[in-house]
Scaffold this motif. Sequence first.
Motif, PDB file in Angstrom:
ATOM      1  N   THR A   1      54.591   1.555  43.786  1.00  0.00           N
ATOM      2  CA  THR A   1      53.798   0.367  43.480  1.00  0.00           C
ATOM      3  C   THR A   1      53.308  -0.300  44.765  1.00  0.00           C
ATOM      4  O   THR A   1      52.140  -0.696  44.852  1.00  0.00           O
ATOM      5  CB  THR A   1      54.641  -0.616  42.627  1.00  0.00           C
ATOM      6  OG1 THR A   1      55.013   0.064  41.428  1.00  0.00           O
ATOM      7  CG2 THR A   1      53.863  -1.863  42.278  1.00  0.00           C
TER       8      THR A   1
ATOM      9  N   ASP B   1      49.734   2.288  36.729  1.00  0.00           N
ATOM     10  CA  ASP B   1      51.122   2.472  37.175  1.00  0.00           C
ATOM     11  C   ASP B   1      52.049   2.528  35.966  1.00  0.00           C
ATOM     12  O   ASP B   1      51.742   1.972  34.909  1.00  0.00           O
ATOM     13  CB  ASP B   1      51.501   1.298  38.088  1.00  0.00           C
ATOM     14  CG  ASP B   1      52.718   1.588  38.969  1.00  0.00           C
ATOM     15  OD1 ASP B   1      53.274   2.703  38.882  1.00  0.00           O
ATOM     16  OD2 ASP B   1      53.110   0.693  39.747  1.00  0.00           O
ATOM     17  N   GLU B   2      53.197   3.174  36.140  1.00  0.00           N
ATOM     18  CA  GLU B   2      54.224   3.308  35.087  1.00  0.00           C
ATOM     19  C   GLU B   2      53.676   4.053  33.881  1.00  0.00           C
ATOM     20  O   GLU B   2      54.035   3.753  32.740  1.00  0.00           O
ATOM     21  CB  GLU B   2      54.752   1.927  34.650  1.00  0.00           C
ATOM     22  CG  GLU B   2      55.431   1.144  35.751  1.00  0.00           C
ATOM     23  CD  GLU B   2      56.871   1.572  36.020  1.00  0.00           C
ATOM     24  OE1 GLU B   2      57.411   2.390  35.252  1.00  0.00           O
ATOM     25  OE2 GLU B   2      57.436   1.109  37.016  1.00  0.00           O
TER      26      GLU B   2
END
Length: 354
Positions: free
Chosen positions: A50, A143-144
């Motif tokens: 991140t 992200d994720e």
Amino acid sequence: MERFFNTAGPQTPDSYTIDPLSRFDLEDVLLMIRQQRYFVMHAPRQTGKTSCMLALRDYLNKKGDYIAVYANVEGGQASRNDKETVVKSIIDTLTGAYRLVFKNDKADLARNAVQGLSVDSMLSQYLSLLCQSLEKPLVLIIDEIDALVGDSLVSILRQIRSGYADRPKAFPQTIILCGVRDVRDYRIVLSNQDIVTGGSAFNIKATSLRLGNFSKEEIHELYLQHTQETGQQFDEACFPMVWDATEGQPWLVNALAHDHIIPEMIDKAIENIIYRRDTHINHILKLLNEPNVQKVVLPVYLNQENIDPSISIEDYDNCVENGIINRERGKPLRIANGIYKKLISNLNVDTKTT
Ligand SMILES: Nc1ncnc2c1ncn2[C@@H]1O[C@H](COP(=O)(O)OP(=O)(O)OP(=O)(O)O)[C@@H](O)[C@H]1O
Ligand SMILES: [Mg+2]
């Protein structure tokens, strides 16, 4: 501003920091963006994904050739196979992420325009409308991505694929999917129990990059920032010990320094880290308690080489991608670092025999 070793989430301006843009091949990434490629950036938990992606977003926006948006889609995790909720929540997240940086209502307008469309085209239409309204190509960092599962994940991947040919005018120039595993390798179980691979849902020409750990030099550089700030020296004898304990795993490197180590106290500092069971340790312990992980990890821990043919390659990959074991060409498998070895030796299983 007092600076500190960060052990809670992405880097902030007051964390001692290795420049996140130096942690991956920026030139290579810029080239892939120029070539309108879609790609995966993956690494184990708490490696700095991140922090790197936020730095990349800011770098691109400052440079000004693209509009870069970072969105964390973890919020979709709880809704699992309920793809309507997941797709809508991702569109909301993207809209908020766009508005946060660009302070105008273009993403809101695109979101309003797609309400009522079928859920399987809502995201692709949203991205299409948004891109058409922007004066520069969009670079989208998601992200994720591996927080999403099943029908929802497949719908998202298919919608990304469906607009791919329309880039960069009416779809993002580049989409970066970021997570622990390479999404193309997933076996995704749908609600009807069918299994599809991430690669078949996302079968566009994509590469994947893996973010590595810190080198020995980077550990020095990070600890030196503290010395420069406070005058407190780290005894040179600490560094080989820190290396053995962490092998550069970024969170572990920060967590050890946090305890202001001197060589005599390093074992105590390691014990403290394990005892405190912070997020990272808890995450590794949870994995180590899974039977599919244990059957890979215990023989490696006991140096019972080498690959056991009765164990599936997915189980090995899972341990490698989660950073628990290292797999290097021509070398035996091994546990990634000294602290993980300690965690394994503390497991409530027989690590003497097997
Ligand atoms: N550039 C950096 N310099 C120093 N330490 C870093 C850096 N990037 C990450 N770290 C360390 O790694 C930790 C996790 O950072 P970050 O949240 O960016 O990683 P992540 O891979 O996205 O983690 P997660 O898997 O939990 O989402 C930080 O709290 C810090 O300890
Ligand atoms: Mg992260």
